[in-house]
Write a protein that holds these residues in place. Structure first.
Motif, short mmCIF file in Angstrom:
data_model
loop_
_atom_site.label_atom_id
_atom_site.label_comp_id
_atom_site.label_asym_id
_atom_site.label_seq_id
_atom_site.Cartn_x
_atom_site.Cartn_y
_atom_site.Cartn_z
N GLY A 309 0.79 -1.22 0.00
CA GLY A 309 0.00 0.00 0.00
C GLY A 309 0.82 1.27 0.00
N ALA A 310 2.14 1.18 0.03
CA ALA A 310 2.97 2.39 0.07
C ALA A 310 4.40 2.07 -0.36
N SER A 311 5.28 1.80 0.61
CA SER A 311 6.72 1.74 0.35
C SER A 311 7.13 0.57 -0.54
N GLY A 312 6.53 -0.60 -0.34
CA GLY A 312 6.89 -1.75 -1.17
C GLY A 312 6.51 -1.54 -2.62
N GLN A 313 5.30 -1.03 -2.85
CA GLN A 313 4.88 -0.75 -4.22
C GLN A 313 5.76 0.33 -4.86
N ALA A 314 6.21 1.29 -4.04
CA ALA A 314 7.11 2.32 -4.57
C ALA A 314 8.43 1.70 -5.03
N ILE A 315 8.95 0.75 -4.27
CA ILE A 315 10.20 0.08 -4.67
C ILE A 315 9.94 -0.82 -5.88
N GLN A 316 8.80 -1.46 -5.92
CA GLN A 316 8.42 -2.24 -7.11
C GLN A 316 8.42 -1.34 -8.34
N ASN A 317 7.88 -0.13 -8.20
CA ASN A 317 7.90 0.82 -9.32
C ASN A 317 9.32 1.24 -9.67
N MET A 318 10.15 1.49 -8.64
CA MET A 318 11.54 1.84 -8.90
C MET A 318 12.24 0.75 -9.71
N ASN A 319 12.02 -0.50 -9.32
CA ASN A 319 12.65 -1.61 -10.04
C ASN A 319 12.27 -1.58 -11.51
N ILE A 320 11.00 -1.41 -11.78
CA ILE A 320 10.52 -1.41 -13.17
C ILE A 320 11.09 -0.22 -13.92
N MET A 321 11.09 0.96 -13.32
CA MET A 321 11.60 2.17 -13.97
C MET A 321 13.09 2.07 -14.26
N CYS A 322 13.82 1.31 -13.43
CA CYS A 322 15.27 1.22 -13.57
C CYS A 322 15.70 -0.04 -14.33
N GLY A 323 14.76 -0.76 -14.90
CA GLY A 323 15.09 -1.92 -15.72
C GLY A 323 15.46 -3.16 -14.93
N LEU A 324 15.08 -3.22 -13.66
CA LEU A 324 15.35 -4.39 -12.83
C LEU A 324 14.12 -5.29 -12.79
N ASP A 325 14.32 -6.54 -12.38
CA ASP A 325 13.17 -7.40 -12.14
C ASP A 325 12.34 -6.77 -11.03
N GLU A 326 11.01 -6.73 -11.20
CA GLU A 326 10.19 -5.99 -10.25
C GLU A 326 10.19 -6.60 -8.85
N THR A 327 10.61 -7.86 -8.73
CA THR A 327 10.64 -8.50 -7.42
C THR A 327 11.93 -8.24 -6.65
N THR A 328 12.89 -7.56 -7.24
CA THR A 328 14.20 -7.39 -6.61
C THR A 328 14.08 -6.72 -5.26
N GLY A 329 14.61 -7.37 -4.23
CA GLY A 329 14.57 -6.83 -2.88
C GLY A 329 13.22 -6.93 -2.18
N LEU A 330 12.24 -7.50 -2.86
CA LEU A 330 10.87 -7.55 -2.33
C LEU A 330 10.32 -8.97 -2.21
N TRP A 331 11.07 -9.96 -2.70
CA TRP A 331 10.53 -11.30 -2.75
C TRP A 331 10.71 -11.99 -1.39
N VAL A 332 9.91 -11.53 -0.44
CA VAL A 332 9.94 -12.08 0.91
C VAL A 332 8.50 -12.39 1.34
N PRO A 333 8.31 -13.45 2.13
CA PRO A 333 6.95 -13.80 2.56
C PRO A 333 6.46 -12.90 3.66
N GLY A 334 5.18 -13.01 3.94
CA GLY A 334 4.60 -12.29 5.06
C GLY A 334 5.05 -12.89 6.38
N ILE A 335 4.76 -12.17 7.47
CA ILE A 335 5.15 -12.61 8.81
C ILE A 335 3.91 -13.22 9.46
N ALA A 336 3.89 -14.53 9.57
CA ALA A 336 2.73 -15.19 10.15
C ALA A 336 3.20 -16.16 11.25
N PRO A 337 2.47 -16.32 12.32
CA PRO A 337 1.19 -15.66 12.61
C PRO A 337 1.39 -14.22 13.04
#
Length: 337
Positions: A309-337
């Motif tokens: 909803g904010a910072s992660g999507q912003a980094i996803q956009n940065m990755n795409i704008m800079c020609g990187l794979d959009e998952t770079t630095g973001l491919w981590v699971p949620g924290i459960a429970p």
């Protein structure tokens, strides 16, 4: 290596940007600004970053920001970004604005926020799942938290022109209100309570409308009511989508699978999504159930409001704008429970 600047780095969004960028193999935080905290250690405010982020808050002029940074995230209050962005935009620096200043058409922004827009321009809306043109842009407007979960919940049916009307009901954690305390976030008011607010006129509704009408220009019956719940993170959105005709479970699944099959951060769930499964991650989990008696599809989406909803999507956009794979630095699971 990308040198990153964060303008307005003292809030939750700034802290989350820095937390996520620590895991990014091709980015480093060069600059974090705060006029109020200038000269103080970032880790004194964002204590979870102690011994991991060893910089101080600064307040440089725009020319220095441009000289030192390849990418600048603007995380300042609404109405402020329009004074900053024109001073740092050039052919070298990529800019991602996390405020509302550039998300809407300028005339709509002025009507919704009651502020004259000082830099009226049409900017690509940074929702990667719906805007492939992001990769060609040097400046994008990052979506709001409520519109991210809600729009992704309804987009496949909107694109198929199958929506007669939609009612979004969203539950959000208190971090969505920002780092400054308020009556809504005061513990005695929030604990063991659910607080509806802005029942029919929330400022994010025009974002829903803008994006869904881009997919279906005839869709006008869009409603939204938010609620604050006693949780720190997360937005769970229930979208009551009344369809033009009866759809089966397989009809709906086909539409969602087709739209999101190559979108790594949207996960279709066999069941009801939960906030605990996405907490701390950039995923949007979506599940649905069909109500054929009422030509209704109930779609549930779950996101972390500070990440997807904010910072992660912003980094996803940065990755795409800079020609990187959009998952770079973001491919981590949620924290459960």
């Amino acid at each position: 290596m990308l040198d990153i600047g964060i303008i307005g780095a003292s809030g939750y969004t700034g802290g989350e940007l820095m937390r996520l960028l620590l895991s990014h193999p091709q980015a480093r935080v060069e600059l974090a600004t705060s006029r109020r905290l200038m000269g103080q250690k970032v880790s004194a405010t964002h204590t979870h970053l102690k011994d991991m982020v060893d910089i101080q808050f600064e307040n440089p002029d725009p020319h220095e920001i441009k000289d030192r940074c390849d990418v600048v995230f603007v995380a300042v209050p609404h109405g402020t970004a329009m004074n900053i962005v024109p001073k740092i935009l050039d052919d070298k620096v990529k800019v991602i604005d996390l405020s509302a200043d550039y998300r809407l058409k300028p005339a709509v922004f002025e009507d919704v926020y009651g502020i004259k827009h000082l830099d009226p321009r049409n900017v690509v809306y940074g929702m990667p799942e719906l805007h492939p043109e992001i990769k060609h842009e040097g400046f994008i407007a990052n979506p709001g938290c409520f519109p991210t979960g809600a729009t992704l919940a309804a987009a496949p049916l909107a694109q198929a022109s199958m929506i007669d009307s939609v009612v979004f009901d969203s539950k959000t954690g208190v971090s969505g209100a920002g780092i400054e305390p308020s009556q809504a976030s005061h513990y005695p008011n929030m604990a063991e309570n659910v607080q509806p607010y802005k029942l029919t006129k929330h400022r994010h509704l025009p974002e829903f409308t803008q994006e869904l009408q881009r997919l279906d220009k005839n869709l006008t019956n869009i409603s939204f009511t938010p609620h604050i719940i006693p949780s720190v993170r997360g937005i769970l959105t229930t979208a009551h989508i009344f369809t033009k005709g009866t759809l089966t479970k397989y009809d709906v699944m086909d539409l969602y699978t087709e739209m999101y099959q190559d979108k790594p951060f949207v996960r279709m769930m066999d069941g009801i999504p939960s906030l605990s499964a996405v907490k701390g991650s950039n995923f949007c989990d979506i599940g649905f159930e069909v109500d054929p008696r009422n030509n209704r599809v109930v779609v549930i989406s779950a996101i972390d409001n500070l990440v997807k909803g904010a910072s992660g999507q912003a980094i996803q956009n940065m990755n795409i704008m800079c020609g990187l794979d959009e998952t770079t630095g973001l491919w981590v699971p949620g924290i459960a429970p």
